[in-house]
Motif scaffolding. Structure first.
Motif, PDB file in Angstrom:
ATOM      1  N   LEU A  77     -78.571 -76.653  -7.065  1.00 53.03           N
ATOM      2  CA  LEU A  77     -79.660 -75.583  -7.106  1.00 53.03           C
ATOM      3  C   LEU A  77     -79.247 -74.059  -7.328  1.00 53.03           C
ATOM      4  O   LEU A  77     -79.708 -73.106  -8.153  1.00 53.03           O
ATOM      5  CB  LEU A  77     -80.581 -75.434  -5.696  1.00 53.03           C
ATOM      6  N   SER A  78     -77.968 -73.734  -6.956  1.00 53.06           N
ATOM      7  CA  SER A  78     -77.390 -72.490  -7.172  1.00 53.06           C
ATOM      8  C   SER A  78     -76.901 -72.459  -8.772  1.00 53.06           C
ATOM      9  O   SER A  78     -76.818 -71.435  -9.364  1.00 53.06           O
ATOM     10  CB  SER A  78     -76.149 -72.023  -6.349  1.00 53.06           C
ATOM     11  N   GLY A  79     -76.336 -73.877  -9.208  1.00 56.59           N
ATOM     12  CA  GLY A  79     -76.099 -73.942 -10.427  1.00 56.59           C
ATOM     13  C   GLY A  79     -77.274 -73.538 -11.553  1.00 56.59           C
ATOM     14  O   GLY A  79     -76.881 -73.127 -12.517  1.00 56.59           O
ATOM     15  N   VAL A  80     -78.528 -73.696 -11.093  1.00 58.33           N
ATOM     16  CA  VAL A  80     -79.301 -73.269 -12.115  1.00 58.33           C
ATOM     17  C   VAL A  80     -79.455 -71.849 -12.347  1.00 58.33           C
ATOM     18  O   VAL A  80     -79.520 -71.429 -13.356  1.00 58.33           O
ATOM     19  CB  VAL A  80     -80.876 -73.839 -11.350  1.00 58.33           C
ATOM     20  N   VAL A  81     -79.149 -70.983 -11.300  1.00 61.95           N
ATOM     21  CA  VAL A  81     -79.112 -69.646 -11.424  1.00 61.95           C
ATOM     22  C   VAL A  81     -78.017 -69.002 -12.414  1.00 61.95           C
ATOM     23  O   VAL A  81     -78.122 -68.387 -13.439  1.00 61.95           O
ATOM     24  CB  VAL A  81     -79.058 -69.056 -10.029  1.00 61.95           C
ATOM     25  N   VAL A 136     -77.498 -74.277 -21.681  1.00 65.65           N
ATOM     26  CA  VAL A 136     -78.589 -75.048 -21.671  1.00 65.65           C
ATOM     27  C   VAL A 136     -78.557 -76.705 -21.114  1.00 65.65           C
ATOM     28  O   VAL A 136     -79.408 -77.007 -20.164  1.00 65.65           O
ATOM     29  CB  VAL A 136     -79.298 -75.194 -23.093  1.00 65.65           C
ATOM     30  N   LEU A 137     -77.495 -77.265 -21.598  1.00 65.24           N
ATOM     31  CA  LEU A 137     -77.249 -78.531 -21.223  1.00 65.24           C
ATOM     32  C   LEU A 137     -76.770 -78.529 -19.693  1.00 65.24           C
ATOM     33  O   LEU A 137     -77.329 -79.476 -18.919  1.00 65.24           O
ATOM     34  CB  LEU A 137     -75.927 -79.119 -21.921  1.00 65.24           C
ATOM     35  N   GLU A 138     -76.187 -77.561 -19.357  1.00 65.64           N
ATOM     36  CA  GLU A 138     -75.675 -77.597 -17.840  1.00 65.64           C
ATOM     37  C   GLU A 138     -76.966 -77.274 -17.104  1.00 65.64           C
ATOM     38  O   GLU A 138     -77.055 -77.537 -15.694  1.00 65.64           O
ATOM     39  CB  GLU A 138     -74.686 -76.127 -17.523  1.00 65.64           C
ATOM     40  N   PHE A 139     -77.573 -76.556 -17.444  1.00 64.61           N
ATOM     41  CA  PHE A 139     -79.111 -76.149 -16.691  1.00 64.61           C
ATOM     42  C   PHE A 139     -79.888 -77.575 -16.530  1.00 64.61           C
ATOM     43  O   PHE A 139     -80.127 -77.747 -15.282  1.00 64.61           O
ATOM     44  CB  PHE A 139     -80.098 -75.047 -17.789  1.00 64.61           C
TER      45      PHE A 139
END
Length: 249
Positions: free
Chosen positions: A127-131, A201-204
């Motif tokens: 969830l922190s990776g989304v940011v 974008v892929l990481e998101f």
């Protein structure tokens, strides 16, 4: 510090016994007790079945994305004009790439050792990776719009001068070649930056998928435990009264 768990009707009570001889504050003792408790760190076979091999695939993708971030960003920073001063000063592609690798490693570990503690930690990290992935998209988008190689073909010897009028005329052949190299170099640098945006974008998408998988697995386990809990004892009260009344008869 020891941890014991007591389950009642719809309530789970965790009892933590503090160590008076410990130098750690109580909150740290609580966190340490939870981390080392078999309640939170025991491997759950149900979580392992629910997650399958999806987390390993997503984790491998995140590690690949992190490594590509570091490698491509090194090319931009070493080019001299492929990065803005923010990228050169803060080095955000490198520590973001390291974070993406960490997220991927945690996804793989949470599948290999699917304890509730590790699954929850994996969900929090993703969830922190989304940011961080959104921040990477914004920063790379700003950087791609500010890539300029104006210094490459600005030398005066690239022009043929009319010394009678002291004005430059048509560009020399060297100037034409320089402009061609300028266009190719600019295209390559912007393409590398565009690849970094696509990777972000892929990481998101990957971190959202990993977090959703973990949340679904935890919710299913919680729902399963609720279904296994005994029903309302009031439903069995008449039966108990009847059994106890038979000996008196």
């Amino acid at each position: 510090m020891s941890v014991t768990m007591t389950k009642a009707e719809g309530v789970t009570v965790l009892t933590l016994t503090s160590d008076p001889q410990s130098v750690l504050p109580p909150i740290c003792q609580i966190l340490k007790g939870l981390c080392y408790s078999p309640i939170c760190c025991s491997v759950s076979q149900h979580l392992k079945k629910l997650q399958g091999s999806s987390q390993s695939v997503l984790g491998a993708l995140q590690i690949m994305i992190g490594l590509l971030n570091i490698g491509l960003a090194a090319i931009l920073c070493s080019s001299g004009s492929g990065s803005r001063w923010q990228m050169d000063e803060y080095m955000y592609p490198f520590w973001m790439g390291g974070l993406f690798i960490l997220f991927g490693f945690m996804s793989i570990v949470s599948e290999k050792r699917p304890s509730p503690c590790l699954v929850i930690l994996n969900v929090i990290l993703n969830l922190s990776g989304v940011v961080f992935s959104i921040a990477a998209i914004v920063l790379y988008s700003i950087n791609i719009s500010n890539i300029w190689l104006w210094w490459m073909c600005e030398n005066n010897h690239y022009y043929n001068y009319d010394y009678n009028r002291h004005t430059s005329t048509t560009p020399s052949p060297d100037k034409t070649k320089c402009l061609e190299v300028y266009a190719i170099t600019l295209m390559l640098l912007r393409s590398i930056n565009a690849v970094l945006i696509v990777l972000s974008v892929l990481e998101f998408c990957v971190v959202i998928s990993s977090a959703v998988l973990g949340i679904k697995a935890l919710c299913f386990i919680q729902k399963r435990e609720k279904n296994k809990s005994p029903e309302d004892p009031q439903l069995y009260k008449p039966l108990l009264e009847e059994v106890t009344s038979n000996p008196a008869a």
